[in-house]
Design an enzyme around this catalytic site. Structure first.
Site, mmCIF file in Angstrom:
data_model
loop_
_atom_site.group_PDB
_atom_site.id
_atom_site.type_symbol
_atom_site.label_atom_id
_atom_site.label_comp_id
_atom_site.label_asym_id
_atom_site.label_seq_id
_atom_site.Cartn_x
_atom_site.Cartn_y
_atom_site.Cartn_z
ATOM 1 N N GLU A 1 -13.981 9.734 32.482
ATOM 2 C CA GLU A 1 -14.699 10.065 33.728
ATOM 3 C C GLU A 1 -15.871 9.122 33.932
ATOM 4 O OE1 GLU A 1 -15.137 14.241 32.906
ATOM 5 O OE2 GLU A 1 -12.983 14.518 33.209
ATOM 6 N N LYS B 1 -19.043 18.837 30.002
ATOM 7 C CA LYS B 1 -19.152 18.004 31.223
ATOM 8 C C LYS B 1 -20.354 18.468 32.055
ATOM 9 C CE LYS B 1 -14.191 17.434 31.093
ATOM 10 N NZ LYS B 1 -13.042 16.881 31.745
ATOM 11 N N SER C 1 -6.350 18.760 28.173
ATOM 12 C CA SER C 1 -5.813 20.108 28.377
ATOM 13 C C SER C 1 -5.420 20.808 27.077
ATOM 14 C CB SER C 1 -4.640 20.071 29.366
ATOM 15 O OG SER C 1 -5.078 19.576 30.627
ATOM 16 N N GLU D 1 -7.469 10.276 24.751
ATOM 17 C CA GLU D 1 -7.348 11.220 25.864
ATOM 18 C C GLU D 1 -6.591 10.564 27.012
ATOM 19 O OE1 GLU D 1 -10.733 14.263 25.792
ATOM 20 O OE2 GLU D 1 -11.542 12.487 26.751
ATOM 21 N N ASN E 1 -16.505 19.526 25.191
ATOM 22 C CA ASN E 1 -17.232 18.719 26.188
ATOM 23 C C ASN E 1 -17.445 19.596 27.422
ATOM 24 O OD1 ASN E 1 -18.124 16.849 28.041
ATOM 25 N ND2 ASN E 1 -16.172 15.731 28.183
ATOM 26 N N HIS F 1 -16.082 8.106 27.894
ATOM 27 C CA HIS F 1 -15.173 9.113 28.459
ATOM 28 C C HIS F 1 -14.537 8.527 29.726
ATOM 29 C CE1 HIS F 1 -13.655 12.779 30.262
ATOM 30 N NE2 HIS F 1 -13.771 13.342 29.075
ATOM 31 N N GLY G 1 -7.984 17.794 32.267
ATOM 32 C CA GLY G 1 -8.302 18.767 33.313
ATOM 33 C C GLY G 1 -7.143 19.079 34.241
HETATM 34 C C1 PEP Z 1 -12.290 16.211 28.219
HETATM 35 O O1 PEP Z 1 -13.226 16.536 28.932
HETATM 36 O O2 PEP Z 1 -12.461 15.292 27.435
HETATM 37 C C2 PEP Z 1 -11.028 16.950 28.312
HETATM 38 C C3 PEP Z 1 -10.073 16.652 27.497
HETATM 39 O O3 PEP Z 1 -10.948 17.942 29.274
HETATM 40 P P1 PEP Z 1 -9.791 19.091 29.376
HETATM 41 O O4 PEP Z 1 -9.665 19.693 28.013
HETATM 42 O O5 PEP Z 1 -10.338 20.052 30.385
HETATM 43 O O6 PEP Z 1 -8.551 18.410 29.809
#
Ligand code: PEP
Length: 250
Positions: free
Chosen positions: A100, A13, A213, A168, A11, A98, A174
Site C-alpha cells: 500500500e 493499517k 487475507s 504478500e 497490521n 508494504h 484485503g
Molecule cells: C496486510 O495488511 O498486510 C494484509 C495482509 O491485509 P489482509 O490480511 O487484510 O489481507
C-alpha cells in the site's frame, strides 16, 4: 540449525483510535496466557497509538511495531516519523515497503532498502514486504518480480534478528482471496533460496511471513507450508478473537 520461531504480526493499517486500546489489551491478555515461546506476536498500530500500546502495562510479551518510517533521524520532513522516534516510543519493529505504501506513495525498492537500514540504525527489526500484483502473476512474472523486489529492498547486513520478510501477493491483500498452498510453497521456497544465497546461515534462519487475507479459516493450512514462518495479518488483526485464533493455529 535451530528451529525458526514463527511470528504473527497484525497490521492495523489506518484503523484504530483510543477506544481500541482495549482490543490490544485483550490480545495481550490472550497471548500472554499461551506458551509465548512457541510463537512471537506483534501488533503494528497507526502512529497515533504507538506509544500507548508499546507502553501498555499489560503488553507483556506482545511486541509493538510501526507501519513505516522515514530514512533520516531528525530534520525538516513535515509529517514524517524517524526510526529513532519509533524506538523512543518503546516499539521494537517497523514494517517497510508494504504494497500500500509502494502504491500510494510510489516507494521504490531503493527507498525501502534505505528505510530498512535506517530502522536497524535505531535498533528496530525491519519487516520488509514484497509481492506481485495480479497482472504480474497473470503474466507469469511472480518469481522474477519477487526476486527483484527482494534483491532491491533487502540490504546487505540483513540478519535473522534484524529482518523479517513478508511475502504478500498484492491481489490477496484485503480481498478475501488467498494464494493456494502450492503457490505459497513455491514462492516461499524461492525466497528461501535467494536469502540463503545472499545471507548464508542468516538467510536460512530469517523468518518469511505470508500475508494476504489470512484468517481463522485458512491460517492452520497456510502456516503448515514449508518456509512459512508466520503471518502478516491485516483485517483479522482488528478482532482479538480472530487474531488469537490465528496465533493458536501455529
Ligand atoms: C496486510 O495488511 O498486510 C494484509 C495482509 O491485509 P489482509 O490480511 O487484510 O489481507
Amino acid at each position: 540449525m535451530a528451529a525458526i520461531k514463527p511470528l504473527i504480526a497484525g497490521n492495523w493499517k489506518m484503523n484504530g483510535s483510543r477506544s481500541n486500546i482495549s482490543d490490544f489489551a485483550a490480545i495481550a491478555s490472550g497471548y500472554n496466557k499461551t506458551d509465548t515461546g512457541k510463537a512471537d506476536a506483534m501488533i503494528c498500530p497507526p502512529f497515533t497509538l504507538l506509544a500507548a500500546l508499546a507502553n501498555h502495562p499489560d503488553a507483556g510479551a506482545l511486541a509493538v511495531g510501526a507501519q513505516d518510517c522515514h530514512v533520516a533521524q531528525t530534520g525538516a520532513h513535515t509529517g514524517d516519523i524517524s526510526p529513532e522516534m519509533i524506538t523512543d516510543c518503546s516499539a521494537s519493529a517497523v514494517i517497510v515497503g508494504h504494497s500500500e505504501r509502494r502504491a500510494d506513495h510510489g516507494e521504490s525498492n531503493e527507498l525501502i532498502a534505505q528505510k530498512a537500514q535506517a530502522s536497524w540504525r535505531a535498533g528496530l527489526m525491519a519487516i520488509i514486504c514484497i509481492g506481485e500484483t495480479e497482472q504480474q502473476r497473470q503474466n507469469g512474472d511472480t518469481l522474477s518480480v519477487v526476486e527483484s523486489q527482494l534483491t532491491g529492498s533487502v540490504p546487505q547486513g540483513a540478519t535473522a534478528k534484524n529482518t523479517v520478510i513478508a511475502y504478500e501477493p498484492v491481489w490477496a491483500i484485503g480481498t478475501g482471496l488467498t494464494a493456494s498452498v502450492e503457490d505459497v510453497a513455491e514462492v516461499h521456497g524461492h525466497i528461501r533460496q535467494l536469502l540463503v544465497s545472499s545471507f548464508g546461515d542468516e538467510g536460512a534462519s530469517m523468518r518469511i511471513l505470508y500475508g494476504g487475507s489470512v484468517k481463522l479459516g485458512n491460517a492452520a493450512q497456510l502456516m503448515a507450508v514449508d518456509n512459512v514462518n508466520g503471518a502478516l495479518v491485516g483485517g483479522a488483526s482488528l478482532k482479538p478473537v480472530d487474531f488469537l485464533g490465528i496465533l493458536a493455529a501455529i
